[in-house]
Scaffold this motif. Sequence first.
Motif, PDB file in Angstrom:
ATOM      1  N   ASP A  15      11.653  11.394  -5.317  1.00  0.00           N
ATOM      2  CA  ASP A  15      12.983  11.966  -5.150  1.00  0.00           C
ATOM      3  C   ASP A  15      13.530  11.565  -3.778  1.00  0.00           C
ATOM      4  O   ASP A  15      13.547  10.400  -3.450  1.00  0.00           O
ATOM      5  N   ASP A  16      13.922  12.525  -2.954  1.00  0.00           N
ATOM      6  CA  ASP A  16      14.512  12.200  -1.650  1.00  0.00           C
ATOM      7  C   ASP A  16      13.515  12.319  -0.502  1.00  0.00           C
ATOM      8  O   ASP A  16      13.894  12.267   0.660  1.00  0.00           O
ATOM      9  N   ARG A  17      12.219  12.453  -0.791  1.00  0.00           N
ATOM     10  CA  ARG A  17      11.216  12.637   0.254  1.00  0.00           C
ATOM     11  C   ARG A  17      10.878  11.301   0.919  1.00  0.00           C
ATOM     12  O   ARG A  17      10.834  10.263   0.274  1.00  0.00           O
ATOM     13  N   THR A  18      10.628  11.347   2.214  1.00  0.00           N
ATOM     14  CA  THR A  18      10.305  10.141   2.966  1.00  0.00           C
ATOM     15  C   THR A  18       8.833  10.132   3.341  1.00  0.00           C
ATOM     16  O   THR A  18       8.184  11.175   3.375  1.00  0.00           O
ATOM     17  N   GLY A  19       8.327   8.938   3.632  1.00  0.00           N
ATOM     18  CA  GLY A  19       6.936   8.786   4.034  1.00  0.00           C
ATOM     19  C   GLY A  19       6.406   7.457   3.552  1.00  0.00           C
ATOM     20  O   GLY A  19       7.135   6.631   3.008  1.00  0.00           O
ATOM     21  N   VAL A  20       5.126   7.254   3.751  1.00  0.00           N
ATOM     22  CA  VAL A  20       4.466   6.022   3.332  1.00  0.00           C
ATOM     23  C   VAL A  20       4.271   6.071   1.824  1.00  0.00           C
ATOM     24  O   VAL A  20       3.706   7.025   1.292  1.00  0.00           O
ATOM     25  N   VAL A  21       4.750   5.022   1.126  1.00  0.00           N
ATOM     26  CA  VAL A  21       4.635   4.978  -0.327  1.00  0.00           C
ATOM     27  C   VAL A  21       3.165   4.962  -0.744  1.00  0.00           C
ATOM     28  O   VAL A  21       2.337   4.273  -0.148  1.00  0.00           O
ATOM     29  N   MET A  22       2.861   5.741  -1.752  1.00  0.00           N
ATOM     30  CA  MET A  22       1.502   5.879  -2.257  1.00  0.00           C
ATOM     31  C   MET A  22       1.534   5.725  -3.778  1.00  0.00           C
ATOM     32  O   MET A  22       2.318   6.385  -4.452  1.00  0.00           O
ATOM     33  N   ASN A  23       0.727   4.820  -4.303  1.00  0.00           N
ATOM     34  CA  ASN A  23       0.595   4.644  -5.749  1.00  0.00           C
ATOM     35  C   ASN A  23      -0.733   5.240  -6.184  1.00  0.00           C
ATOM     36  O   ASN A  23      -1.781   4.906  -5.618  1.00  0.00           O
ATOM     37  N   MET A  24      -0.686   6.119  -7.164  1.00  0.00           N
ATOM     38  CA  MET A  24      -1.894   6.783  -7.663  1.00  0.00           C
ATOM     39  C   MET A  24      -2.143   6.366  -9.105  1.00  0.00           C
ATOM     40  O   MET A  24      -1.218   6.356  -9.915  1.00  0.00           O
ATOM     41  N   THR A  25      -3.378   6.046  -9.403  1.00  0.00           N
ATOM     42  CA  THR A  25      -3.818   5.869 -10.774  1.00  0.00           C
ATOM     43  C   THR A  25      -4.942   6.864 -11.002  1.00  0.00           C
ATOM     44  O   THR A  25      -5.960   6.823 -10.311  1.00  0.00           O
ATOM     45  N   LEU A  26      -4.735   7.775 -11.926  1.00  0.00           N
ATOM     46  CA  LEU A  26      -5.732   8.799 -12.238  1.00  0.00           C
ATOM     47  C   LEU A  26      -6.324   8.496 -13.604  1.00  0.00           C
ATOM     48  O   LEU A  26      -5.597   8.161 -14.541  1.00  0.00           O
ATOM     49  N   THR A  27      -7.634   8.624 -13.713  1.00  0.00           N
ATOM     50  CA  THR A  27      -8.326   8.379 -14.977  1.00  0.00           C
ATOM     51  C   THR A  27      -9.043   9.648 -15.403  1.00  0.00           C
ATOM     52  O   THR A  27      -9.796  10.237 -14.625  1.00  0.00           O
TER      53      THR A  27
END
Length: 86
Positions: A15-27
């Motif tokens: 949404d409108d939150r700022t910060g370091v982009v993080m991609n998560m893959t959960l299994t």
Amino acid sequence: PTKQPGNLVRQDIRDDRTGVVMNMTLTVKNLNAGCAALAGVLVDVWHCDKDGTYSEYGTAQSVDFLRGRQTTDASGQVKFTSVFPG
């Protein structure tokens, strides 16, 4: 977690939150079946922003940032894009 509202079914939860982009893959796996992948599982993620604020609480009651849900695929996986909350 609930299955409503439907707008929470999404991959990008920034949404409108700022910060370091993080991609998560959960299994999701079934420990009682040799760690076989579990398809069709509803996964709900929800975390705070850099200020420690969670959506839907306090002054953020009418927003749903950093929150989303998906159903696992045939490999038992879901993927989300968010921001590191630190």
